[in-house]
Design a protein around this motif. Sequence first.
Motif, PDB file in Angstrom:
ATOM      1  N   VAL A  64       0.851  -1.187   0.000  1.00 44.60           N
ATOM      2  CA  VAL A  64       0.000   0.000   0.000  1.00 44.60           C
ATOM      3  C   VAL A  64       0.888   1.238   0.000  1.00 44.60           C
ATOM      4  O   VAL A  64       2.006   1.221   0.506  1.00 44.60           O
ATOM      5  CB  VAL A  64      -0.940   0.050   1.224  1.00 44.60           C
ATOM      6  N   SER A  65       0.382   2.323  -0.570  1.00 43.73           N
ATOM      7  CA  SER A  65       1.104   3.589  -0.521  1.00 43.73           C
ATOM      8  C   SER A  65       0.944   4.190   0.871  1.00 43.73           C
ATOM      9  O   SER A  65       0.076   3.780   1.647  1.00 43.73           O
ATOM     10  CB  SER A  65       0.558   4.559  -1.570  1.00 43.73           C
ATOM     11  N   LEU A  66       1.761   5.166   1.180  1.00 37.74           N
ATOM     12  CA  LEU A  66       1.696   5.805   2.493  1.00 37.74           C
ATOM     13  C   LEU A  66       0.337   6.468   2.706  1.00 37.74           C
ATOM     14  O   LEU A  66      -0.177   6.508   3.830  1.00 37.74           O
ATOM     15  CB  LEU A  66       2.814   6.843   2.605  1.00 37.74           C
ATOM     16  N   GLU A  67      -0.257   6.955   1.623  1.00 38.46           N
ATOM     17  CA  GLU A  67      -1.560   7.624   1.716  1.00 38.46           C
ATOM     18  C   GLU A  67      -2.686   6.650   2.024  1.00 38.46           C
ATOM     19  O   GLU A  67      -3.779   7.077   2.409  1.00 38.46           O
ATOM     20  CB  GLU A  67      -1.861   8.363   0.404  1.00 38.46           C
ATOM     21  N   GLU A  68      -2.434   5.360   1.862  1.00 34.44           N
ATOM     22  CA  GLU A  68      -3.451   4.343   2.142  1.00 34.44           C
ATOM     23  C   GLU A  68      -3.310   3.754   3.543  1.00 34.44           C
ATOM     24  O   GLU A  68      -3.919   2.731   3.846  1.00 34.44           O
ATOM     25  CB  GLU A  68      -3.350   3.221   1.101  1.00 34.44           C
ATOM     26  N   VAL A  69      -2.516   4.387   4.378  1.00 35.05           N
ATOM     27  CA  VAL A  69      -2.315   3.933   5.760  1.00 35.05           C
ATOM     28  C   VAL A  69      -2.856   4.993   6.707  1.00 35.05           C
ATOM     29  O   VAL A  69      -2.619   6.190   6.515  1.00 35.05           O
ATOM     30  CB  VAL A  69      -0.815   3.697   6.049  1.00 35.05           C
ATOM     31  N   ALA A  70      -3.592   4.571   7.711  1.00 40.08           N
ATOM     32  CA  ALA A  70      -4.148   5.506   8.680  1.00 40.08           C
ATOM     33  C   ALA A  70      -3.039   6.312   9.345  1.00 40.08           C
ATOM     34  O   ALA A  70      -2.067   5.731   9.835  1.00 40.08           O
ATOM     35  CB  ALA A  70      -4.952   4.743   9.736  1.00 40.08           C
ATOM     36  N   TYR A 169       3.690  -9.609   6.631  1.00 39.66           N
ATOM     37  CA  TYR A 169       4.555  -8.442   6.461  1.00 39.66           C
ATOM     38  C   TYR A 169       3.739  -7.241   5.984  1.00 39.66           C
ATOM     39  O   TYR A 169       2.870  -7.361   5.118  1.00 39.66           O
ATOM     40  CB  TYR A 169       5.668  -8.742   5.449  1.00 39.66           C
ATOM     41  N   GLY A 170       4.055  -6.107   6.557  1.00 33.41           N
ATOM     42  CA  GLY A 170       3.439  -4.871   6.124  1.00 33.41           C
ATOM     43  C   GLY A 170       2.137  -4.555   6.828  1.00 33.41           C
ATOM     44  O   GLY A 170       1.450  -5.429   7.367  1.00 33.41           O
ATOM     45  N   ALA A 171       1.803  -3.260   6.795  1.00 39.23           N
ATOM     46  CA  ALA A 171       0.635  -2.765   7.528  1.00 39.23           C
ATOM     47  C   ALA A 171      -0.682  -3.328   7.010  1.00 39.23           C
ATOM     48  O   ALA A 171      -1.571  -3.655   7.802  1.00 39.23           O
ATOM     49  CB  ALA A 171       0.609  -1.233   7.443  1.00 39.23           C
ATOM     50  N   GLU A 172      -0.826  -3.434   5.694  1.00 41.35           N
ATOM     51  CA  GLU A 172      -2.105  -3.882   5.135  1.00 41.35           C
ATOM     52  C   GLU A 172      -2.395  -5.336   5.478  1.00 41.35           C
ATOM     53  O   GLU A 172      -3.498  -5.666   5.957  1.00 41.35           O
ATOM     54  CB  GLU A 172      -2.118  -3.683   3.618  1.00 41.35           C
ATOM     55  N   ALA A 173      -1.432  -6.216   5.245  1.00 46.55           N
ATOM     56  CA  ALA A 173      -1.636  -7.639   5.567  1.00 46.55           C
ATOM     57  C   ALA A 173      -1.887  -7.823   7.057  1.00 46.55           C
ATOM     58  O   ALA A 173      -2.727  -8.636   7.466  1.00 46.55           O
ATOM     59  CB  ALA A 173      -0.427  -8.461   5.118  1.00 46.55           C
ATOM     60  N   ALA A 174      -1.160  -7.063   7.894  1.00 45.72           N
ATOM     61  CA  ALA A 174      -1.323  -7.177   9.338  1.00 45.72           C
ATOM     62  C   ALA A 174      -2.688  -6.678   9.784  1.00 45.72           C
ATOM     63  O   ALA A 174      -3.343  -7.299  10.643  1.00 45.72           O
ATOM     64  CB  ALA A 174      -0.224  -6.385  10.048  1.00 45.72           C
ATOM     65  N   ALA A 183      -5.657  -1.133   6.351  1.00 50.97           N
ATOM     66  CA  ALA A 183      -4.755  -0.296   7.142  1.00 50.97           C
ATOM     67  C   ALA A 183      -5.223   1.153   7.208  1.00 50.97           C
ATOM     68  O   ALA A 183      -4.941   1.855   8.175  1.00 50.97           O
ATOM     69  CB  ALA A 183      -3.342  -0.357   6.554  1.00 50.97           C
ATOM     70  N   LYS A 184      -5.953   1.608   6.201  1.00 55.17           N
ATOM     71  CA  LYS A 184      -6.409   3.002   6.208  1.00 55.17           C
ATOM     72  C   LYS A 184      -7.568   3.220   7.181  1.00 55.17           C
ATOM     73  O   LYS A 184      -7.900   4.370   7.508  1.00 55.17           O
ATOM     74  CB  LYS A 184      -6.822   3.434   4.803  1.00 55.17           C
ATOM     75  N   ASN A 185      -8.161   2.134   7.661  1.00 58.39           N
ATOM     76  CA  ASN A 185      -9.302   2.251   8.573  1.00 58.39           C
ATOM     77  C   ASN A 185      -8.958   1.889  10.020  1.00 58.39           C
ATOM     78  O   ASN A 185      -9.860   1.755  10.857  1.00 58.39           O
ATOM     79  CB  ASN A 185     -10.454   1.354   8.092  1.00 58.39           C
ATOM     80  N   LEU A 186      -7.685   1.733  10.322  1.00 57.28           N
ATOM     81  CA  LEU A 186      -7.290   1.385  11.690  1.00 57.28           C
ATOM     82  C   LEU A 186      -7.605   2.520  12.660  1.00 57.28           C
ATOM     83  O   LEU A 186      -7.406   3.702  12.350  1.00 57.28           O
ATOM     84  CB  LEU A 186      -5.786   1.099  11.734  1.00 57.28           C
ATOM     85  N   SER A 187      -8.077   2.160  13.837  1.00 56.18           N
ATOM     86  CA  SER A 187      -8.304   3.146  14.887  1.00 56.18           C
ATOM     87  C   SER A 187      -6.981   3.473  15.568  1.00 56.18           C
ATOM     88  O   SER A 187      -5.964   2.803  15.346  1.00 56.18           O
ATOM     89  CB  SER A 187      -9.289   2.595  15.918  1.00 56.18           C
ATOM     90  N   ARG A 188      -6.988   4.496  16.417  1.00 56.77           N
ATOM     91  CA  ARG A 188      -5.780   4.842  17.170  1.00 56.77           C
ATOM     92  C   ARG A 188      -5.339   3.664  18.040  1.00 56.77           C
ATOM     93  O   ARG A 188      -4.136   3.390  18.154  1.00 56.77           O
ATOM     94  CB  ARG A 188      -6.041   6.071  18.049  1.00 56.77           C
ATOM     95  N   ARG A 189      -6.304   3.003  18.652  1.00 58.27           N
ATOM     96  CA  ARG A 189      -5.972   1.882  19.537  1.00 58.27           C
ATOM     97  C   ARG A 189      -5.371   0.726  18.751  1.00 58.27           C
ATOM     98  O   ARG A 189      -4.362   0.132  19.162  1.00 58.27           O
ATOM     99  CB  ARG A 189      -7.224   1.409  20.282  1.00 58.27           C
TER     100      ARG A 189
END
Length: 235
Positions: A64-70, A169-174, A183-189
């Motif tokens: 994912v691009s950086l813009e697609e990560v919360a 590996y990576g934010a999206e898969a995790a 990953a773009k919809n992750l909450s702060r918690r």
Amino acid sequence: MAAGRVRAGQGRRGWVRRIVVGLVVLAALPFVLTFLYILPFVHPVSTLMLKDLATLQGYDRQWVSLEEVAPPLLHSIVMSEDGQFCSHYGVDLRELSAVLTDAMEGELTRGASTITMQTVKNLFLWHRPLGSVRKVIELPLAVYFDLVVPKHRIMEIYINIAELGPNIYGAEAAAQHHFGKSAKNLSRREAALLTAALPNPILRNPAKPSASMRRIANIIERRARNAGDYVRCLQ
């Protein structure tokens, strides 16, 4: 017989030359690949991912691009892993100096790895044993990588190759694996819990955090809320 000894000597020299050439190529590879990894359409893989492929385990990574990560995840990672990411040149000299001072005084040392150092380790180097030897190589590589690659791209590579679970590996898969969302919809918690897993993703499960992991996540979440100028290079 003399001719045989000559041929044997020439054979040994040939093997030595091949070994030397191989080592030179291996040493030059990170410097060449660094320029390739600047390109946004190139999606690098880590040495751990290659190991998973070599051992036929496979892995899950969705680029994912950086813009697609919360943003809370990016803020959590910076504030937990490398608060000076936007201002240092690949190596946090102040933190490194403090660690070396502690070591010389016989104190327990803490980690001094920056996000850039972790990125070059994951991309080009091994993960134990011989960790001290790796560090000697890792430091100049991190400085070079930071000089060539923009901060925005360094973070993008890091959040796509960081190990966040067994063969994950990576934010999206995790995010998909642990929380069933992008990953773009992750909450702060959720972002804080994923970050808390980074030092030991095999034993720490963000979806089922221990009491200790929840305490760490509380600290990370609080710091991430006050990221401010610490994350200016990612905005």
